[in-house]
Write a protein that holds these residues in place. Structure first.
Motif, PDB file in Angstrom:
ATOM      1  N   ARG A  71      10.904  -6.738 -27.528  1.00 47.81           N
ATOM      2  CA  ARG A  71      11.994  -7.500 -26.900  1.00 47.81           C
ATOM      3  C   ARG A  71      13.175  -6.597 -26.558  1.00 47.81           C
ATOM      4  N   ILE A  72      13.532  -5.701 -27.474  1.00 43.55           N
ATOM      5  CA  ILE A  72      14.649  -4.784 -27.230  1.00 43.55           C
ATOM      6  C   ILE A  72      14.342  -3.877 -26.041  1.00 43.55           C
ATOM      7  N   LEU A  73      13.124  -3.359 -25.986  1.00 40.47           N
ATOM      8  CA  LEU A  73      12.739  -2.476 -24.879  1.00 40.47           C
ATOM      9  C   LEU A  73      12.834  -3.197 -23.539  1.00 40.47           C
ATOM     10  N   LYS A  74      12.376  -4.429 -23.502  1.00 47.11           N
ATOM     11  CA  LYS A  74      12.437  -5.191 -22.253  1.00 47.11           C
ATOM     12  C   LYS A  74      13.885  -5.468 -21.855  1.00 47.11           C
ATOM     13  N   GLU A  75      14.715  -5.785 -22.843  1.00 45.89           N
ATOM     14  CA  GLU A  75      16.131  -6.034 -22.562  1.00 45.89           C
ATOM     15  C   GLU A  75      16.822  -4.788 -22.022  1.00 45.89           C
ATOM     16  N   ARG A  76      16.344  -3.618 -22.440  1.00 46.85           N
ATOM     17  CA  ARG A  76      16.949  -2.358 -22.004  1.00 46.85           C
ATOM     18  C   ARG A  76      16.283  -1.786 -20.758  1.00 46.85           C
ATOM     19  N   GLY A  77      15.399  -2.563 -20.156  1.00 47.53           N
ATOM     20  CA  GLY A  77      14.834  -2.165 -18.870  1.00 47.53           C
ATOM     21  C   GLY A  77      13.583  -1.320 -18.921  1.00 47.53           C
ATOM     22  N   CYS A  78      12.936  -1.236 -20.075  1.00 48.79           N
ATOM     23  CA  CYS A  78      11.692  -0.469 -20.168  1.00 48.79           C
ATOM     24  C   CYS A  78      10.612  -1.146 -19.322  1.00 48.79           C
ATOM     25  N   LYS A  79       9.956  -0.382 -18.454  1.00 48.10           N
ATOM     26  CA  LYS A  79       8.966  -0.935 -17.528  1.00 48.10           C
ATOM     27  C   LYS A  79       7.530  -0.807 -18.032  1.00 48.10           C
ATOM     28  N   ALA A  80       7.351  -0.249 -19.220  1.00 45.13           N
ATOM     29  CA  ALA A  80       5.996  -0.050 -19.744  1.00 45.13           C
ATOM     30  C   ALA A  80       5.266  -1.382 -19.896  1.00 45.13           C
ATOM     31  N   LYS A  81       3.993  -1.387 -19.532  1.00 47.63           N
ATOM     32  CA  LYS A  81       3.157  -2.556 -19.781  1.00 47.63           C
ATOM     33  C   LYS A  81       2.676  -2.491 -21.230  1.00 47.63           C
ATOM     34  N   ILE A  82       2.600  -3.644 -21.863  1.00 49.90           N
ATOM     35  CA  ILE A  82       2.357  -3.697 -23.301  1.00 49.90           C
ATOM     36  C   ILE A  82       0.935  -4.140 -23.616  1.00 49.90           C
TER      37      ILE A  82
END
Length: 217
Positions: A71-82
């Motif tokens: 969630r933190i990564l997505k909020e910070r704009g990380c584009k990696a697919k999980i």
């Protein structure tokens, strides 16, 4: 022409699993592990620094919560697919995952070829869910109860919308769906907008999970 290398980050609290998987992945053409992490803070820091195409993560961390990291990564704009790498799938963990945008679900007991296949599928834009996870989800009490609600929502879909949802859940892209149904990509997108609204989901990943719970695939 040489294919673009898929960059991967691995996150797991267990070093044997972490480095064993790293060795296997790097033995493959056009796959590169650019970072590994075992702790929650390292996962966030390294993912933002290296910006991988794919983040493969066991959400059950010794020192924290992998879902929180995602969630933190997505909020910070990380584009990696999980891709979630799971020891097992319990209903509680599934409920957590269904609230965030996860592109892949695979068990640690999966065959190596399946793990490698999941990486390439997710990188191409598809959703990958281990068939053993699908079976487990369908038989959990929480998902059985949820499937009743899903079936109610399915009843308000038109026949065309139902078919498009089934194709999306099967991992097909809009272009392929359009070709199969002899309609334009724009028409597919318009249908998906209405489908998402009717079944109360935000994206293709949630729609795929919805379809699994409803027994469509």
């Amino acid at each position: 022409m040489k294919s673009k290398t898929i960059t991967i980050m691995l996150a797991d609290s267990h070093p044997i699993c972490l480095y064993g998987l790293k060795h296997i992945i790097e033995s493959q053409e056009n796959l590169s592990v650019i970072s590994t992490a075992r702790k929650e803070n390292d996962i966030i820091e390294k993912a933002l620094l290296t910006n991988p195409d794919i983040l493969i993560i066991d959400p059950k961390l010794n020192d924290g919560d992998g879902f929180k990291s995602i969630r933190i990564l997505k909020e910070r704009g990380c584009k990696a697919k999980i891709i979630l790498l799971l020891e097992n799938i319990c209903s509680e963990r599934y409920m957590q995952a269904s609230k965030i945008n996860i592109e892949g679900y695979i068990l640690k007991t999966a065959e190596l070829d399946k793990i490698l296949y999941s990486i390439r599928e997710v990188n191409s834009g598809a959703i990958f869910i281990d068939e053993n996870i699908e079976k487990e989800l369908k038989h959990s009490d929480e998902c059985i109860n949820m499937s009743k609600l899903e079936n109610q929502r399915l009843n308000i879909l038109s026949q065309r919308e139902f078919e498009i949802l089934r194709l999306v859940a099967s991992g097909l892209r809009n272009k392929t769906i359009a070709e199969q149904l002899y309609i334009s990509e724009k028409t597919v997108k318009n249908h998906l907008t209405r489908i998402f609204k009717k079944i109360e989901v935000n994206d293709r990943v949630q729609a795929t999970l919805f379809a699994i719970r409803a027994g469509m695939i």
